[in-house]
Design a protein around this motif. Structure first.
Motif, mmCIF file in Angstrom:
data_model
loop_
_atom_site.group_PDB
_atom_site.id
_atom_site.type_symbol
_atom_site.label_atom_id
_atom_site.label_comp_id
_atom_site.label_asym_id
_atom_site.label_seq_id
_atom_site.Cartn_x
_atom_site.Cartn_y
_atom_site.Cartn_z
ATOM 1 N N ASP A 42 0.975 -1.018 0.017
ATOM 2 C CA ASP A 42 -0.124 0.085 -0.143
ATOM 3 C C ASP A 42 0.840 1.247 -0.011
ATOM 4 N N VAL A 43 1.812 1.214 0.824
ATOM 5 C CA VAL A 43 2.699 2.510 0.917
ATOM 6 C C VAL A 43 3.623 2.451 -0.361
ATOM 7 N N ALA A 44 4.072 1.516 -0.815
ATOM 8 C CA ALA A 44 5.050 1.799 -1.992
ATOM 9 C C ALA A 44 3.982 2.092 -3.211
ATOM 10 N N ASP A 45 2.670 1.674 -3.312
ATOM 11 C CA ASP A 45 1.788 2.250 -4.533
ATOM 12 C C ASP A 45 1.493 3.821 -4.292
ATOM 13 N N ARG A 46 1.438 4.190 -2.729
ATOM 14 C CA ARG A 46 1.004 5.764 -2.585
ATOM 15 C C ARG A 46 2.474 6.551 -2.849
ATOM 16 N N LEU A 47 3.626 5.731 -2.746
ATOM 17 C CA LEU A 47 4.732 6.549 -2.870
ATOM 18 C C LEU A 47 5.218 6.599 -4.583
ATOM 19 N N GLN A 48 4.664 5.795 -5.142
ATOM 20 C CA GLN A 48 4.756 5.540 -6.735
ATOM 21 C C GLN A 48 4.087 6.862 -7.264
ATOM 22 N N VAL A 49 2.972 7.031 -6.926
ATOM 23 C CA VAL A 49 1.934 7.952 -7.370
ATOM 24 C C VAL A 49 2.245 9.255 -6.885
ATOM 25 N N ALA A 50 2.914 9.485 -5.628
ATOM 26 C CA ALA A 50 3.518 10.912 -5.156
ATOM 27 C C ALA A 50 4.535 11.178 -6.024
ATOM 28 N N ILE A 51 5.455 10.331 -6.294
ATOM 29 C CA ILE A 51 6.903 10.602 -7.103
ATOM 30 C C ILE A 51 6.440 11.017 -8.505
ATOM 31 N N SER A 101 5.015 14.455 -8.734
ATOM 32 C CA SER A 101 5.987 15.203 -8.504
ATOM 33 C C SER A 101 6.752 15.701 -9.531
ATOM 34 N N GLN A 102 7.172 14.299 -10.132
ATOM 35 C CA GLN A 102 8.196 14.548 -11.488
ATOM 36 C C GLN A 102 7.335 15.131 -12.731
ATOM 37 N N ALA A 134 5.191 17.302 -12.410
ATOM 38 C CA ALA A 134 5.270 18.778 -12.144
ATOM 39 C C ALA A 134 6.426 19.654 -12.148
ATOM 40 N N GLY A 135 7.481 18.797 -12.534
ATOM 41 C CA GLY A 135 8.819 19.288 -12.669
ATOM 42 C C GLY A 135 9.405 19.580 -11.394
ATOM 43 N N GLU A 136 8.966 19.097 -10.267
ATOM 44 C CA GLU A 136 9.533 19.692 -8.695
ATOM 45 C C GLU A 136 11.236 19.008 -8.531
ATOM 46 N N HIS A 137 11.711 19.452 -7.795
ATOM 47 C CA HIS A 137 13.095 19.113 -7.420
ATOM 48 C C HIS A 137 12.860 18.141 -6.295
ATOM 49 N N VAL A 138 14.189 17.500 -5.922
ATOM 50 C CA VAL A 138 14.295 16.513 -5.075
ATOM 51 C C VAL A 138 13.442 16.660 -3.749
ATOM 52 N N LYS A 139 13.626 18.072 -3.149
ATOM 53 C CA LYS A 139 13.179 18.436 -1.878
ATOM 54 C C LYS A 139 11.869 18.547 -1.955
ATOM 55 N N ALA A 140 11.253 19.078 -2.886
ATOM 56 C CA ALA A 140 9.527 18.845 -3.242
ATOM 57 C C ALA A 140 9.217 17.484 -3.233
ATOM 58 N N GLY A 141 9.817 16.702 -3.840
ATOM 59 C CA GLY A 141 9.578 15.299 -3.769
ATOM 60 C C GLY A 141 9.506 14.553 -2.527
ATOM 61 N N ILE A 142 10.664 14.706 -1.927
ATOM 62 C CA ILE A 142 10.431 14.138 -0.434
ATOM 63 C C ILE A 142 9.171 14.791 0.432
ATOM 64 N N GLN A 143 9.014 16.135 0.168
ATOM 65 C CA GLN A 143 7.834 16.349 1.152
ATOM 66 C C GLN A 143 6.589 15.677 0.455
ATOM 67 N N SER A 144 6.588 15.552 -0.796
ATOM 68 C CA SER A 144 5.230 14.615 -1.365
ATOM 69 C C SER A 144 5.398 13.244 -0.741
ATOM 70 N N MET A 145 6.662 12.839 -0.618
ATOM 71 C CA MET A 145 6.535 11.161 -0.176
ATOM 72 C C MET A 145 6.325 11.306 1.417
ATOM 73 N N GLN A 146 6.523 12.449 2.184
ATOM 74 C CA GLN A 146 6.432 12.324 3.623
ATOM 75 C C GLN A 146 4.576 12.466 3.615
ATOM 76 N N GLU A 147 4.159 13.179 2.766
ATOM 77 C CA GLU A 147 2.626 13.358 2.834
ATOM 78 C C GLU A 147 2.020 12.003 2.537
ATOM 79 N N ALA A 148 2.746 11.284 1.578
ATOM 80 C CA ALA A 148 2.105 9.890 1.380
ATOM 81 C C ALA A 148 2.324 9.069 2.558
ATOM 82 N N PHE A 149 3.454 9.054 3.225
ATOM 83 C CA PHE A 149 3.803 8.151 4.380
ATOM 84 C C PHE A 149 2.609 8.841 5.505
ATOM 85 N N ASP A 150 2.364 10.017 5.665
ATOM 86 C CA ASP A 150 1.500 10.425 6.708
ATOM 87 C C ASP A 150 -0.167 9.816 6.325
ATOM 88 N N ALA A 151 -0.218 9.811 5.273
ATOM 89 C CA ALA A 151 -1.784 9.385 4.618
ATOM 90 C C ALA A 151 -1.762 7.876 4.893
#
Length: 322
Positions: free
Chosen positions: A170-179, A182-183, A185-202
């Motif tokens: 479940d978390v792997a699928d959420r991370l895949q969608v978040a990344i 993020s990609q 949207a052309g976001e940098h790594v820092k923003a990608g990590i923030q997206s992953m943190q939100e996926a972990f929190d969800a």
């Protein structure tokens, strides 16, 4: 098959709970203060294992988050990294379930007055296991041999693996969608990590919001505790005197309407109702099954309560044919 090895009817399915046709806060039947106290003692047994387990659950979520961030920075797979960390917790969840099972066996014998006090068994304990002392005490008291302990651990390994694999997928699928988002949207790594943190929190896998891992550890420990109670009650010394089971909540304001509606149900031990209503009934259920050693009028299940998981009944029939 030996009495201590048979799994509970509830072991191999995820609790889906019961439903009420309408909101209900009335108990099905009376529960004495002594019986309520037994339910609270059972809840205390489970809490003994759970409290140590929750520390592990929080650490696992944090480690998975760190591993995923590291994988993203090194152009690896965050989902694979998080899954690897979560699956590394299989032995910890397995140990928690074995400890819960043994506590359930012990509680059954204490309730029946047949507490097993055999000679001590010398076992090689893992010094890094938080359950080492509990295992040593319980195995001595219950008289299980090292081989019996290994057999019990093998049975719970597959269940721990199944549950954590589901969570890690479940978390792997959420991370895949978040990344991916993020990609795109052309976001940098820092923003990608923030997206992953939100996926972990969800997913309930962060130290401050670890509800999924906490629910997993609590519920699987409760399932194993129920398994221990169930197969200890199959011991001939207990079967001779055990008459009925009584379902009891812990009696506080956190009891769900579903469990409140079943509070006080009292039926013979061989009634098929127990095949689908053994505790736990839902995630983090704290209700208990009380052993009754005297005859009393049965209290039937209200018609407003139905069970929704057919697999539990099928699994019970399979176990009873062993």
């Amino acid at each position: 098959m030996e009495w201590w090895r048979t799994l509970t009817p509830c072991l191999c399915y995820e609790p889906t709970g019961v439903t009420l046709s309408h909101a209900r806060r009335l108990s099905a039947g009376p529960v004495s203060p002594a019986e309520r106290r037994q339910a609270r003692l059972a809840d205390s047994d489970k809490a003994t294992v759970e409290n140590a387990s929750l520390i592990i659950a929080k650490r696992i979520g944090f480690r998975a988050q760190v591993a995923a961030a590291g994988a993203l920075r090194s152009h690896g797979s965050p989902g694979h990294a998080a899954r690897k960390v979560l699956m590394s917790a299989v032995p910890d969840l397995q140990s928690a379930m074995v400890a819960g099972h043994l506590y359930g066996v012990r509680r059954s014998h204490i309730s029946a007055g047949t507490d097993r006090k055999h000679a001590g068994v010398m076992l090689a304990q893992d010094p890094y296991s938080i359950y080492g002392d509990a295992f040593k005490i319980l195995l001595k008291r219950l008289g299980l041999t090292p081989q019996q302990r290994r057999d019990l651990e093998d049975q719970y390994h597959s269940e721990a693996y199944r549950v954590l694999k589901s969570a890690s997928d479940d978390v792997a699928d959420r991370l895949q969608v978040a990344i991916a988002e993020s990609q795109q949207a052309g976001e940098h790594v820092k923003a990608g990590i923030q997206s992953m943190q939100e996926a972990f929190d969800a997913s309930g896998l962060t130290p401050d919001n670890s509800y999924q891992l906490e629910n997993i550890w609590r519920t699987q420990t409760a399932i194993a505790y129920g398994a221990g109670r169930w197969n200890a009650d199959q011991h001939p010394a207990i079967q001779e005197i055990l008459k009925m089971y009584l379902r009891s909540s812990v009696g506080d304001d956190r009891v769900t309407p579903e469990c409140q509606g079943m509070d006080g149900i009292c039926l013979p031990v061989d009634d098929p109702w127990w095949h689908t209503h053994w505790t736990p009934s839902h995630w983090s259920c704290r209700c208990g099954i009380i052993s009754v050693f005297n005859d009393r009028p049965p209290v039937e299940c209200p018609d407003s309560i139905t069970i929704g998981d057919k697999r539990s009944e099928e699994h019970t029939s399979e176990l009873q044919s062993l």
